[in-house]
Design a protein around this motif. Structure first.
Motif, PDB file in Angstrom:
ATOM      1  N   GLU A  73      46.118  45.439  64.877  1.00  0.00           N
ATOM      2  CA  GLU A  73      47.519  45.820  64.685  1.00  0.00           C
ATOM      3  C   GLU A  73      48.264  44.636  64.103  1.00  0.00           C
ATOM      4  OE1 GLU A  73      49.632  47.382  68.070  1.00  0.00           O
ATOM      5  OE2 GLU A  73      47.821  48.357  68.825  1.00  0.00           O
ATOM      6  N   HIS A  74      49.158  44.933  63.145  1.00  0.00           N
ATOM      7  CA  HIS A  74      49.961  43.880  62.527  1.00  0.00           C
ATOM      8  C   HIS A  74      51.376  44.410  62.342  1.00  0.00           C
ATOM      9  CE1 HIS A  74      50.945  41.250  58.833  1.00  0.00           C
ATOM     10  NE2 HIS A  74      51.052  40.500  59.914  1.00  0.00           N
ATOM     11  N   LYS A 127      53.726  40.534  64.881  1.00  0.00           N
ATOM     12  CA  LYS A 127      52.864  40.877  66.016  1.00  0.00           C
ATOM     13  C   LYS A 127      51.429  41.080  65.543  1.00  0.00           C
ATOM     14  CE  LYS A 127      52.436  45.103  67.554  1.00  0.00           C
ATOM     15  NZ  LYS A 127      52.631  46.399  68.211  1.00  0.00           N
ATOM     16  N   ARG A 128      50.480  40.555  66.324  1.00  0.00           N
ATOM     17  CA  ARG A 128      49.052  40.743  66.042  1.00  0.00           C
ATOM     18  C   ARG A 128      48.344  41.122  67.333  1.00  0.00           C
ATOM     19  NH1 ARG A 128      48.020  35.369  62.306  1.00  0.00           N
ATOM     20  NH2 ARG A 128      49.754  35.766  60.895  1.00  0.00           N
ATOM     21  N   VAL A 129      47.584  42.198  67.267  1.00  0.00           N
ATOM     22  CA  VAL A 129      46.818  42.653  68.424  1.00  0.00           C
ATOM     23  C   VAL A 129      45.403  42.963  67.946  1.00  0.00           C
ATOM     24  CG1 VAL A 129      46.584  44.400  70.236  1.00  0.00           C
ATOM     25  CG2 VAL A 129      48.862  43.648  69.529  1.00  0.00           C
ATOM     26  N   ARG A 157      41.796  44.617  69.356  1.00  0.00           N
ATOM     27  CA  ARG A 157      41.088  45.348  70.404  1.00  0.00           C
ATOM     28  C   ARG A 157      39.621  45.472  69.993  1.00  0.00           C
ATOM     29  NH1 ARG A 157      45.426  48.326  69.769  1.00  0.00           N
ATOM     30  NH2 ARG A 157      46.981  48.306  71.391  1.00  0.00           N
ATOM     31  N   GLU A 209      41.969  45.311  74.786  1.00  0.00           N
ATOM     32  CA  GLU A 209      42.769  44.295  74.096  1.00  0.00           C
ATOM     33  C   GLU A 209      42.230  42.909  74.436  1.00  0.00           C
ATOM     34  OE1 GLU A 209      47.240  42.791  74.586  1.00  0.00           O
ATOM     35  OE2 GLU A 209      47.103  44.889  73.954  1.00  0.00           O
ATOM     36  N   TYR A 233      43.288  40.103  72.293  1.00  0.00           N
ATOM     37  CA  TYR A 233      44.228  39.112  71.749  1.00  0.00           C
ATOM     38  C   TYR A 233      45.553  39.788  71.465  1.00  0.00           C
ATOM     39  CZ  TYR A 233      46.474  35.805  68.610  1.00  0.00           C
ATOM     40  OH  TYR A 233      47.375  34.944  68.041  1.00  0.00           O
ATOM     41  N   ARG A 234      46.650  39.069  71.772  1.00  0.00           N
ATOM     42  CA  ARG A 234      47.995  39.564  71.450  1.00  0.00           C
ATOM     43  C   ARG A 234      48.922  38.385  71.196  1.00  0.00           C
ATOM     44  NH1 ARG A 234      51.586  43.889  72.094  1.00  0.00           N
ATOM     45  NH2 ARG A 234      49.932  45.189  72.910  1.00  0.00           N
ATOM     46  N   ASP A 240      52.999  38.399  70.094  1.00  0.00           N
ATOM     47  CA  ASP A 240      54.087  39.334  69.814  1.00  0.00           C
ATOM     48  C   ASP A 240      55.084  38.865  68.768  1.00  0.00           C
ATOM     49  OD1 ASP A 240      53.414  41.585  71.385  1.00  0.00           O
ATOM     50  OD2 ASP A 240      53.938  40.458  73.183  1.00  0.00           O
TER      51      ASP A 240
END
Length: 138
Positions: free
Chosen positions: A23-24, A30-32, A34, A39, A41-42, A44
């Motif tokens: 996710e960006h 924000k970077r996530v 999975r 999950e 890494y996160r 925000d």
């Protein structure tokens, strides 16, 4: 599905096929990451919208690269053990042999690592015995 999900990759390793989701948030940075739905890494709030994130999947070292292509458009690439995903997959097909056998109607994934002769069954390394059979001696 997350609103900021921008990339999904499948990585076939000896212990199974792993799903990587990235996710960006292009406004918040924000970077996530999975792996297999978990999950790992996160971040925000990041002021730098491009860059790299490093993580591991099983024993493989992975890097997601975020590059600006134009304006607010981004390109996302995945490297596994220092190689682009496609090149890594080509190499894996040379060093691994994979079968799916149906045991009592249930699919069973069997992987032979040709370089080490390790055998994996449904993601777990199993003990094996090497037996060499010689039909004829010349």
């Amino acid at each position: 599905m997350a609103a900021d999900l921008v990339a999904v990759w499948d990585i076939a390793l000896s212990d199974g096929v792993h799903k990587v989701e990235f996710e960006h948030g292009t406004t918040t940075g924000k970077r996530v990451i999975r792996v297999d739905g978990e999950e790992i890494y996160r971040a925000d709030w990041m002021f730098k919208l491009v860059g790299r994130e490093h993580f591991t999947v099983s024993k493989a070292k992975c890097t997601v690269s975020i590059d600006a292509v134009s304006g607010f458009a981004y390109e996302y690439t995945l490297e596994v053990n220092g190689k682009p995903l496609q090149k890594f997959q080509e190499n894996q097909s040379k060093i691994m042999r994979t079968w799916v056998a149906y045991v009592t109607g249930t699919p069973t994934r069997i992987v032979l690592e040709k370089d080490t002769l390790d055998v994996w069954v449904n993601g777990k390394k199993v003990e094996t015995t090497v037996r060499i059979v010689v039909d004829r001696l010349f």
